[in-house]
Write an enzyme that holds these catalytic residues in place. Structure first.
Site, mmCIF file in Angstrom:
data_model
loop_
_atom_site.group_PDB
_atom_site.id
_atom_site.type_symbol
_atom_site.label_atom_id
_atom_site.label_comp_id
_atom_site.label_asym_id
_atom_site.label_seq_id
_atom_site.Cartn_x
_atom_site.Cartn_y
_atom_site.Cartn_z
ATOM 1 N N THR A 189 0.824 -1.209 0.000
ATOM 2 C CA THR A 189 0.000 0.000 0.000
ATOM 3 C C THR A 189 0.861 1.263 0.000
ATOM 4 O O THR A 189 1.873 1.338 0.700
ATOM 5 C CB THR A 189 -0.924 0.011 1.226
ATOM 6 O OG1 THR A 189 -1.798 -1.105 1.146
ATOM 7 C CG2 THR A 189 -1.731 1.289 1.301
ATOM 8 N N GLU A 190 0.448 2.239 -0.771
ATOM 9 C CA GLU A 190 1.152 3.529 -0.834
ATOM 10 C C GLU A 190 0.213 4.651 -0.406
ATOM 11 O O GLU A 190 -1.008 4.462 -0.337
ATOM 12 C CB GLU A 190 1.668 3.772 -2.257
ATOM 13 C CG GLU A 190 2.704 2.747 -2.683
ATOM 14 C CD GLU A 190 3.364 3.071 -4.012
ATOM 15 O OE1 GLU A 190 4.304 2.365 -4.380
ATOM 16 O OE2 GLU A 190 2.940 4.039 -4.679
ATOM 17 N N ILE B 236 1.914 0.254 7.167
ATOM 18 C CA ILE B 236 2.609 -1.028 7.138
ATOM 19 C C ILE B 236 2.750 -1.577 8.552
ATOM 20 O O ILE B 236 3.510 -1.050 9.366
ATOM 21 C CB ILE B 236 3.995 -0.877 6.480
ATOM 22 C CG1 ILE B 236 3.868 -0.192 5.118
ATOM 23 C CG2 ILE B 236 4.660 -2.238 6.359
ATOM 24 C CD1 ILE B 236 2.945 -0.875 4.133
ATOM 25 N N GLU C 255 -6.510 -4.810 3.503
ATOM 26 C CA GLU C 255 -6.486 -6.016 2.681
ATOM 27 C C GLU C 255 -7.790 -6.204 1.902
ATOM 28 O O GLU C 255 -8.325 -7.306 1.779
ATOM 29 C CB GLU C 255 -6.152 -7.239 3.540
ATOM 30 C CG GLU C 255 -4.764 -7.106 4.154
ATOM 31 C CD GLU C 255 -4.364 -8.280 5.009
ATOM 32 O OE1 GLU C 255 -4.835 -9.393 4.736
ATOM 33 O OE2 GLU C 255 -3.574 -8.076 5.945
ATOM 34 N N PHE D 147 -14.603 -2.836 -12.217
ATOM 35 C CA PHE D 147 -13.507 -2.147 -11.520
ATOM 36 C C PHE D 147 -13.099 -0.875 -12.253
ATOM 37 O O PHE D 147 -12.675 0.104 -11.638
ATOM 38 C CB PHE D 147 -12.293 -3.059 -11.393
ATOM 39 C CG PHE D 147 -12.432 -4.067 -10.287
ATOM 40 C CD1 PHE D 147 -12.101 -3.752 -8.978
ATOM 41 C CD2 PHE D 147 -12.888 -5.347 -10.550
ATOM 42 C CE1 PHE D 147 -12.224 -4.681 -7.971
ATOM 43 C CE2 PHE D 147 -13.025 -6.277 -9.552
ATOM 44 C CZ PHE D 147 -12.689 -5.955 -8.253
#
Length: 402
Positions: free
Chosen positions: A145-146, A176, A381, A401
């Site tokens: 993840t950013e 994180i 997640e 999507f």
């Protein structure tokens, strides 16, 4: 009733569907061992840790969890326990019944960092890292993840460029778990301009590598008894053998996430169970209008509805675990489980809080702590919307999507 018909066992309020009948002696022993450890090592302290927003002694806790065999629990070899998927799920349930932060520590260590190395790493990488991680001597984290890319990892900006035989990584990762205490980070980065994440590769970044830092994220109102960090990669130079050779494209990190989501399916029911049990105990003893509130119809309706959803969720987790052990669990089915169980767990916590009244917001009881933790579990997640779209695509054959 026929005289030859066997006598029915008594109704068990703790296991109204008789789900324990699905478990063998080893399953029950593992569950009880983890439950006892959590009761001894976590529950006496967790309210204070949560209130202070810290997880003191995390390295010692990791070593104890390693001694239990809870780290990389369902992986084979390299010091891992080689447990079944159901046994791992039972451990996740018991750990999250104590606190979501403890289950997150174990999930990120085993289902993300260790799983990535075990499935996609070279033999040398596995031998270097996995035994120490299984023992809890080395903590791992998973950098996908950013700040600007969560649900759409294909758009990640962390980039790895070749410089001779080396790789040089630049970028940032956010939210994180275990980041600032990790001895190794599994970091995913773009390696070329290919669209759709085709050039994404995984790299093993040891702590202390020049240009790599992991400042801890503070001021959280959820998962407070958990170490959460940012990963900063400022021209981090790695040798060629730092790349995970078996993972190319998004399929690598997404398969790791699917494995971790499976643990969440179980874990969320642990948080729900702890809140439900607190509500039942409270309803039996709290008196209003001259008698325990558990004797009122509206309270019993709440308890009955919560029990139905709790044990349906546990049964669903068992079913998915059996499919995983048989090699038949699909990612869409994991989405089914996470979507249902986390949503229902949050609702159980919120309903439990209404039974406890004002005491429901006190850290003397676990309910509000579990409710706020699950707000993180709900979106990490894979958000609710992402799992709905995964199932929507599977049901219709149409991709919504993009």
């Amino acid at each position: 009733m026929s005289a030859n018909q066997p006598k029915l066992p008594p109704f068990d309020p703790a296991d109204p569907l008789g789900i324990d009948d699905l478990l063998g002696p080893e399953d029950l022993a593992i569950r009880d061992t983890v439950r006892t450890w959590a009761a001894d090592r976590v529950l006496p302290h967790i309210a204070e840790w949560y209130e202070k927003g810290e997880l003191p002694g995390i390295r010692e806790l990791a070593r104890e969890l390693g001694a239990l065999g809870a780290l990389g629990m369902s992986l084979q070899g390299y010091g891992c326990a080689g447990a079944t998927a159901v046994q791992y799920g039972l451990a996740c349930l018991e750990l999250e019944a104590a606190d979501s932060g403890i289950r997150s520590l174990v999930s990120v260590q085993g289902s993300l960092a260790m799983y990535a190395i075990h499935r996609f790493g070279s033999e040398e990488q596995k031998r270097r890292w996995l035994p120490g991680m299984a023992a809890g001597e080395t903590i791992g984290c998973f950098g996908l993840t950013e700040p600007d890319h969560g649900s759409d990892p294909a758009g990640m900006r962390t980039y790895a460029r070749r410089d001779g035989e080396d790789w040089v990584l630049t970028g940032r990762k956010m939210w994180i778990t275990n980041g600032s205490v990790a001895g190794v980070a599994v970091v995913w980065a773009q390696t070329d301009g290919a669209g759709g994440g085709q050039g994404i590769r995984g790299f093993l970044v040891p702590a202390g590598t020049p240009g790599f830092s992991a400042p801890e994220i503070r001021h959280k109102w959820s998962l407070r008894a958990s170490v959460t960090s940012e990963l900063v990669l400022d021209g981090v130079r790695l040798p060629a053998d730092a790349m995970l050779p078996g993972a190319a494209g998004l399929r690598g990190p997404l398969s790791c996430l699917s494995h971790a989501r499976y643990g969440i399916v179980w874990g969320a029911m642990g948080a729900a169970r702890a809140s439900f049990e607190a509500a039942v105990d409270y309803a039996r003893t709290r008196e209003q209008f001259g008698r325990p509130i558990g004797g009122f119809q509206l309270t019993q309706a709440k308890l009955a509805d919560m029990a139905v959803e709790l044990h349906k969720g546990v049964l669903l987790a068992h079913h998915l675990g059996r499919r995983l052990d048989a090699g038949r669990l699909r990612p869409e089915q994991v989405s089914f489980g996470k979507l249902n169980n986390v949503r229902e767990a949050i609702e159980i916590c919120r309903t439990s809080r209404t039974i406890l009244g004002a005491n429901g917001i006190s850290l003397e009881y676990p309910v509000m702590r579990h409710a706020t933790n699950l707000e993180s579990v709900l979106t990490y997640e894979g958000t609710v919307e992402m799992h709905q779209l995964v199932l929507g695509k599977a049901l219709t054959g149409l991709d919504a999507f993009r």
